[in-house]
Design a protein around this motif. Structure first.
Motif, PDB file in Angstrom:
ATOM      1  N   GLY A 126     -25.005 -40.200   5.446  1.00 16.41           N
ATOM      2  CA  GLY A 126     -26.436 -39.983   5.501  1.00 16.41           C
ATOM      3  C   GLY A 126     -27.222 -41.217   5.090  1.00 16.41           C
ATOM      4  O   GLY A 126     -26.872 -41.892   4.118  1.00 16.41           O
ATOM      5  N   VAL A 127     -28.288 -41.518   5.838  1.00  8.44           N
ATOM      6  CA  VAL A 127     -29.137 -42.668   5.512  1.00  8.44           C
ATOM      7  C   VAL A 127     -30.572 -42.250   5.211  1.00  8.44           C
ATOM      8  O   VAL A 127     -31.333 -43.031   4.629  1.00  8.44           O
ATOM      9  CB  VAL A 127     -29.124 -43.702   6.651  1.00  8.44           C
ATOM     10  CG1 VAL A 127     -27.722 -44.267   6.834  1.00  8.44           C
ATOM     11  CG2 VAL A 127     -29.623 -43.109   7.955  1.00  8.44           C
ATOM     12  N   ALA A 128     -30.971 -41.049   5.595  1.00 13.96           N
ATOM     13  CA  ALA A 128     -32.326 -40.558   5.310  1.00 13.96           C
ATOM     14  C   ALA A 128     -32.336 -39.048   5.463  1.00 13.96           C
ATOM     15  O   ALA A 128     -31.478 -38.476   6.134  1.00 13.96           O
ATOM     16  CB  ALA A 128     -33.353 -41.191   6.249  1.00 13.96           C
ATOM     17  N   TRP A 163     -21.465 -44.113  -5.813  1.00 13.11           N
ATOM     18  CA  TRP A 163     -21.555 -43.139  -4.724  1.00 13.11           C
ATOM     19  C   TRP A 163     -22.890 -42.420  -4.834  1.00 13.11           C
ATOM     20  O   TRP A 163     -23.226 -41.888  -5.896  1.00 13.11           O
ATOM     21  CB  TRP A 163     -20.393 -42.150  -4.830  1.00 13.11           C
ATOM     22  CG  TRP A 163     -20.377 -41.099  -3.764  1.00 13.11           C
ATOM     23  CD1 TRP A 163     -20.587 -41.269  -2.438  1.00 13.11           C
ATOM     24  CD2 TRP A 163     -20.115 -39.699  -3.947  1.00 13.11           C
ATOM     25  NE1 TRP A 163     -20.471 -40.071  -1.769  1.00 13.11           N
ATOM     26  CE2 TRP A 163     -20.187 -39.099  -2.672  1.00 13.11           C
ATOM     27  CE3 TRP A 163     -19.832 -38.916  -5.058  1.00 13.11           C
ATOM     28  CZ2 TRP A 163     -19.985 -37.734  -2.491  1.00 13.11           C
ATOM     29  CZ3 TRP A 163     -19.627 -37.565  -4.857  1.00 13.11           C
ATOM     30  CH2 TRP A 163     -19.712 -36.977  -3.588  1.00 13.11           C
ATOM     31  N   ARG A 164     -23.676 -42.423  -3.780  1.00 14.89           N
ATOM     32  CA  ARG A 164     -25.008 -41.818  -3.811  1.00 14.89           C
ATOM     33  C   ARG A 164     -25.135 -40.729  -2.750  1.00 14.89           C
ATOM     34  O   ARG A 164     -24.324 -40.642  -1.827  1.00 14.89           O
ATOM     35  CB  ARG A 164     -26.083 -42.887  -3.615  1.00 14.89           C
ATOM     36  CG  ARG A 164     -26.117 -43.918  -4.738  1.00 14.89           C
ATOM     37  CD  ARG A 164     -27.333 -44.820  -4.658  1.00 14.89           C
ATOM     38  NE  ARG A 164     -27.387 -45.748  -5.778  1.00 14.89           N
ATOM     39  CZ  ARG A 164     -27.898 -45.453  -6.976  1.00 14.89           C
ATOM     40  NH1 ARG A 164     -28.413 -44.243  -7.191  1.00 14.89           N
ATOM     41  NH2 ARG A 164     -27.921 -46.339  -7.942  1.00 14.89           N
ATOM     42  N   ALA A 172     -32.251 -30.443  -4.139  1.00 17.96           N
ATOM     43  CA  ALA A 172     -33.024 -30.532  -5.382  1.00 17.96           C
ATOM     44  C   ALA A 172     -33.941 -31.747  -5.373  1.00 17.96           C
ATOM     45  O   ALA A 172     -35.101 -31.673  -5.803  1.00 17.96           O
ATOM     46  CB  ALA A 172     -32.075 -30.583  -6.576  1.00 17.96           C
ATOM     47  N   MET A 173     -33.432 -32.877  -4.904  1.00 17.55           N
ATOM     48  CA  MET A 173     -34.260 -34.080  -4.808  1.00 17.55           C
ATOM     49  C   MET A 173     -35.475 -33.829  -3.922  1.00 17.55           C
ATOM     50  O   MET A 173     -36.605 -34.203  -4.255  1.00 17.55           O
ATOM     51  CB  MET A 173     -33.423 -35.236  -4.247  1.00 17.55           C
ATOM     52  CG  MET A 173     -34.204 -36.500  -3.961  1.00 17.55           C
ATOM     53  SD  MET A 173     -33.188 -37.787  -3.181  1.00 17.55           S
ATOM     54  CE  MET A 173     -32.857 -37.042  -1.564  1.00 17.55           C
ATOM     55  N   CYS A 174     -35.260 -33.172  -2.792  1.00 12.60           N
ATOM     56  CA  CYS A 174     -36.362 -32.887  -1.868  1.00 12.60           C
ATOM     57  C   CYS A 174     -37.340 -31.876  -2.471  1.00 12.60           C
ATOM     58  O   CYS A 174     -38.559 -31.963  -2.245  1.00 12.60           O
ATOM     59  CB  CYS A 174     -35.818 -32.369  -0.547  1.00 12.60           C
ATOM     60  SG  CYS A 174     -34.848 -33.588   0.369  1.00 12.60           S
ATOM     61  N   ALA A 175     -36.825 -30.905  -3.225  1.00 14.64           N
ATOM     62  CA  ALA A 175     -37.707 -29.911  -3.853  1.00 14.64           C
ATOM     63  C   ALA A 175     -38.626 -30.582  -4.871  1.00 14.64           C
ATOM     64  O   ALA A 175     -39.814 -30.257  -4.954  1.00 14.64           O
ATOM     65  CB  ALA A 175     -36.866 -28.827  -4.524  1.00 14.64           C
ATOM     66  N   GLN A 194     -34.991 -45.038  -1.354  1.00 18.44           N
ATOM     67  CA  GLN A 194     -35.878 -44.185  -2.150  1.00 18.44           C
ATOM     68  C   GLN A 194     -35.068 -43.160  -2.936  1.00 18.44           C
ATOM     69  O   GLN A 194     -35.385 -42.873  -4.096  1.00 18.44           O
ATOM     70  CB  GLN A 194     -36.885 -43.496  -1.230  1.00 18.44           C
ATOM     71  CG  GLN A 194     -37.883 -44.453  -0.610  1.00 18.44           C
ATOM     72  CD  GLN A 194     -38.693 -43.811   0.507  1.00 18.44           C
ATOM     73  OE1 GLN A 194     -38.204 -42.912   1.207  1.00 18.44           O
ATOM     74  NE2 GLN A 194     -39.921 -44.273   0.702  1.00 18.44           N
ATOM     75  N   ALA A 195     -34.020 -42.623  -2.319  1.00 21.84           N
ATOM     76  CA  ALA A 195     -33.168 -41.660  -3.012  1.00 21.84           C
ATOM     77  C   ALA A 195     -32.496 -42.304  -4.218  1.00 21.84           C
ATOM     78  O   ALA A 195     -32.275 -41.652  -5.247  1.00 21.84           O
ATOM     79  CB  ALA A 195     -32.121 -41.104  -2.052  1.00 21.84           C
TER      80      ALA A 195
END
Length: 331
Positions: A122-124, A108-109, A277-280, A88-89
């Protein structure tokens, strides 16, 4: 050919009659008093009531494919506002700023989408009313891994048939180059003594008093992000971080917070800012993501690489050093 008997004119000499205000004088520093008085503050001090907190689920494997991620139980947990997987990210954000050898093929993510490549990746990420609730939600996420052979040594990574970290690169050798200066072979041939040694610089990390953190807010009316972060060199990567978040650079305002110690470990540490920022944007709320000590040790963006040195030093008996050869493998 043109010749001239006239000597070149001497350059003009500048005389400074006025008293110098700065050169040779002690300058009162303006940024020190608040730190000396213990008033510098930490990034956690900037968390305001109503801010959500993020926590990241990390891989227990050094190398494994991610087969399935089930977040249903975590999403239903008390106080949880969002759970975002690596896949999803990858839809919410473009790849991270990449200084690798082949960014067109090396992706690279902020969270692993297809496979994990080191313990702690990190996976989630879970977002909740408090860090405690976010950590509780992580325990409810189910991840199925297919373990793959791991390569844990830089020399072993270069061996024929070694497991590939990034299959798209078709090699574990990311960069190879020689730098030659001077008459090296001559110096070694004429040397009285040649000293050889094998040296090892193991993986290391600067452990700052305060870990890396970011507090992000998204304005849906303007499509703009505001990120408070204690990373360094934020202006250097601002436009790249904006590209990762899929907004123009003028829609991203990164505000520096005193670093609380760095030792190089907070240089270009932009993953926490992107995750926050993605979560916000996903929750519509201000989100803080502050690494805990385990996050920082296992996954901080900047660590000292594991290195192997094969060294030769050409010397004369009077102590003169004539030349040096260094063959370095850098993980």
């Amino acid at each position: 050919m043109t010749t001239s008997s006239r000597a070149a004119a001497a350059p003009p000499v500048r005389h400074h009659a006025a008293e110098r205000r700065w050169v040779g004088r002690s300058i009162r520093r303006v940024e020190d008093p608040k730190f000396l008085r213990g008033q510098g503050g930490y990034i956690a001090d900037r968390i305001t009531p109503g801010t959500l907190h993020a926590a990241v689920l990390r891989s227990p494997y050094a190398h494994a494919r991610i087969l399935r991620v089930d977040t249903s139980r975590a999403r239903a947990a008390p106080g949880v506002h969002a759970v975002i997987t690596g896949k999803q990210a990858a839809e919410l954000c473009d790849p991270m700023p990449d200084f690798g050898p082949d960014p067109a093929r090396h992706t690279w993510r902020c969270l692993a989408a297809d496979k994990v490549r080191y313990v702690g990746e990190g996976v989630a990420v879970a977002v909740a009313d408090s860090r405690y609730l976010a950590e509780d939600a992580l325990e409810l996420i189910e991840v199925d891994y297919e373990p793959l052979p791991a390569v844990v040594d830089p020399e072993g990574a270069l061996a024929a048939g070694a497991p590939l970290v990034h299959e798209a690169l078709e090699s574990n050798c990311a960069y190879e180059r020689s730098f030659d200066f001077g008459e090296v072979e001559r110096d070694f041939a004429e040397a009285d003594v040649i000293v050889t040694d094998r040296l090892r610089w193991h993986r290391s990390g600067g452990q700052p008093l305060e870990t890396v953190g970011a507090i992000a807010e998204y304005d849906p009316a303007t499509g703009s992000f505001t990120i408070d972060t204690n990373t360094l060199s934020f202006t250097s990567y601002l436009f790249m971080a904006a590209n990762t978040l899929k907004v123009p650079a003028n829609k991203l305002d990164i505000r520096p917070v005193p670093a609380g110690g760095s030792f190089g470990s907070k240089l270009f540490a932009n993953k926490p800012g992107v995750i926050a920022a993605m979560c916000a944007r996903e929750t519509g709320r201000k989100v803080a993501y502050l690494e805990d000590r385990t996050d920082n040790i296992s996954n901080c963006d900047h660590h000292g690489s594991d290195r192997v040195y094969e060294v030769e030093l050409a010397m004369m008996r009077d102590g003169t050093m004539r030349g040096i050869k260094i063959d370095v493998i850098d993980d």
